[in-house]
Design a protein around this motif. Sequence first.
Motif, PDB file in Angstrom:
ATOM      1  N   HIS A 104     -13.280  32.995   8.485  1.00 39.92           N
ATOM      2  CA  HIS A 104     -12.573  32.632   7.355  1.00 39.92           C
ATOM      3  C   HIS A 104     -13.058  31.595   6.528  1.00 39.92           C
ATOM      4  CE1 HIS A 104     -10.224  36.244   7.778  1.00 39.92           C
ATOM      5  NE2 HIS A 104      -9.601  35.648   8.953  1.00 39.92           N
ATOM      6  N   ALA A 117      -9.489  45.899   4.948  1.00 39.36           N
ATOM      7  CA  ALA A 117      -9.518  46.139   3.560  1.00 39.36           C
ATOM      8  C   ALA A 117      -8.908  47.532   3.345  1.00 39.36           C
ATOM      9  CB  ALA A 117     -10.713  46.107   3.099  1.00 39.36           C
ATOM     10  N   GLU A 167     -11.638  47.004  -3.749  1.00 39.10           N
ATOM     11  CA  GLU A 167     -11.536  45.365  -4.033  1.00 39.10           C
ATOM     12  C   GLU A 167     -11.454  44.491  -2.980  1.00 39.10           C
ATOM     13  OE1 GLU A 167      -8.575  42.419  -6.313  1.00 39.10           O
ATOM     14  OE2 GLU A 167      -7.943  44.525  -6.582  1.00 39.10           O
ATOM     15  N   GLU A 168     -10.761  45.047  -1.986  1.00 40.16           N
ATOM     16  CA  GLU A 168     -10.520  44.330  -0.847  1.00 40.16           C
ATOM     17  C   GLU A 168     -11.782  44.396   0.015  1.00 40.16           C
ATOM     18  OE1 GLU A 168      -5.748  44.019  -0.126  1.00 40.16           O
ATOM     19  OE2 GLU A 168      -7.062  44.924   1.418  1.00 40.16           O
ATOM     20  N   ASP A 203     -14.929  44.785  -1.186  1.00 41.14           N
ATOM     21  CA  ASP A 203     -15.745  43.828  -1.528  1.00 41.14           C
ATOM     22  C   ASP A 203     -15.792  42.459  -0.797  1.00 41.14           C
ATOM     23  OD1 ASP A 203     -16.770  45.751  -3.125  1.00 41.14           O
ATOM     24  OD2 ASP A 203     -15.719  44.955  -5.027  1.00 41.14           O
ATOM     25  N   GLU A 204     -14.416  41.899  -1.206  1.00 35.06           N
ATOM     26  CA  GLU A 204     -14.394  40.543  -0.530  1.00 35.06           C
ATOM     27  C   GLU A 204     -14.562  40.477   0.966  1.00 35.06           C
ATOM     28  OE1 GLU A 204     -13.421  37.828  -1.624  1.00 35.06           O
ATOM     29  OE2 GLU A 204     -12.735  36.624  -0.070  1.00 35.06           O
ATOM     30  N   ARG A 208     -18.155  39.744   1.640  1.00 30.02           N
ATOM     31  CA  ARG A 208     -18.421  38.062   1.546  1.00 30.02           C
ATOM     32  C   ARG A 208     -18.122  37.638   2.842  1.00 30.02           C
ATOM     33  NH1 ARG A 208     -15.807  33.476   0.412  1.00 30.02           N
ATOM     34  NH2 ARG A 208     -13.850  34.414   0.056  1.00 30.02           N
ATOM     35  N   VAL A 262      -7.209  41.123   4.424  1.00 27.85           N
ATOM     36  CA  VAL A 262      -8.245  40.182   3.820  1.00 27.85           C
ATOM     37  C   VAL A 262      -7.593  39.036   3.240  1.00 27.85           C
ATOM     38  CG1 VAL A 262      -9.963  40.021   2.203  1.00 27.85           C
ATOM     39  CG2 VAL A 262      -9.629  42.109   3.228  1.00 27.85           C
ATOM     40  N   ARG A 267      -6.975  35.872   0.938  1.00 27.50           N
ATOM     41  CA  ARG A 267      -6.887  35.281  -0.485  1.00 27.50           C
ATOM     42  C   ARG A 267      -6.844  33.901  -0.458  1.00 27.50           C
ATOM     43  NH1 ARG A 267      -5.967  39.273  -3.995  1.00 27.50           N
ATOM     44  NH2 ARG A 267      -5.045  41.282  -2.543  1.00 27.50           N
ATOM     45  N   GLU A 268      -8.151  33.236  -0.901  1.00 29.95           N
ATOM     46  CA  GLU A 268      -8.304  31.746  -1.021  1.00 29.95           C
ATOM     47  C   GLU A 268      -8.057  31.362   0.304  1.00 29.95           C
ATOM     48  OE1 GLU A 268      -6.134  30.457  -4.226  1.00 29.95           O
ATOM     49  OE2 GLU A 268      -6.851  31.550  -5.584  1.00 29.95           O
TER      50      GLU A 268
END
Length: 304
Positions: A24, A62, A66-67, A69-70, A73, A212, A214-215
């Motif tokens: 992470h 996910a 949308e998740e 895609d994250e 990364r 997933v 977030r920040e």
Amino acid sequence: MERNWRFGIETSSHNSGVIHSGIHYPPGSLKAILCVRGNSMIYEICERYRIPCRRLGKLTVAVNEEEADELERLHRWGLANGVDGEHVKKMEPNVKAEKALYSPSTGIVEPNELMNYLYTKARKNGAILLTNTEVECLSEDGDGYEVSGISFGEKFVIKANVVINCAGLYSDRIACMAGLDVEKLGYKLHYCKGEYFRLIGKPPVKMLVYPVPREDVLGIHLNLDMAGNARLGPNAYYVDAISYRVTSSEREFRESVEKFLPCIREYSLIPDFAGIRPKLHGPGEGFRDFIIRHEADRGLFGLI
Ligand SMILES: Cc1cc2nc3c(=O)[nH]c(=O)nc-3n(C[C@H](O)[C@H](O)[C@H](O)COP(=O)(O)OP(=O)(O)OC[C@H]3O[C@@H](n4cnc5c(N)ncnc54)[C@H](O)[C@@H]3O)c2cc1C
């Protein structure tokens, strides 16, 4: 020096006990580098000294495009394997996912046992632990530091050539005592509370299951501990004062994990415990890395 009656009763024993793999954290950050190195070191130590730990593996799931895609990364950072929804079903039949990352090196350890080992090792190497000893003042006196405070109810003063500030939630206060401007240097800590709810009954999964992130927030996930208990948490919200009471609603926890673990509806949850993260960034601010620094260039030789 430890102000409590024993070591490790604050943040180090109010956490998930997860041996993270480092997936992470941004590549190149101290958090990533130390996490990856620490991961293999912890397993090695646990095996050699028979400290209870289990390499359970972890799924980061996910539930929509949308998740996904994250997730891509995180996948590029190269520390976990991509898994499709079908494969997730085979690994963990109770988990619902569009896609997932499987991190085989994630595991769990019994934090108190790990700390007992570290304490014994430090002692063998000549370290002396002073419990019930609170540092209240730290001043540079030309050829070192004068450290003073209260030990077992009495005032003390000692001289030190090197001072390592590892006071957790209070480390900005110690930096301040040494004369560092914590606001200006970005050392001021923000308290971010995390609570847990325990599941009653047999855990629905064999490995750790995370949403997933977030920040900088990992998100409420499903944890397992060495005693075989399953719990949901931690959530993350900023507080001004330190209190370990669990005050959030059970609903928040259920709703967070329901999308990837629908069977959570069948479980009863009870409030378990809470911990507090010392963070360098406040609400809404971006990722901040660890700071481990010798303050010699600020006139404080020997202060880390
Ligand atoms: C909810 C939550 C979940 C987490 N989950 C994980 C996880 O799964 N895996 C993971 O690797 N990490 C996790 N962490 C992070 C991990 O717990 C911390 O990184 C770690 O415990 C920090 O240890 P520390 O020694 O820096 O701080 P602490 O354990 O807080 O130790 C600092 C010590 O300094 C003492 N002290 C403070 N001021 C003074 C003073 N003036 N004089 C004398 N003594 C003083 C305190 O009493 C304390 O014992 C989590 C944290 C939280 C809050």
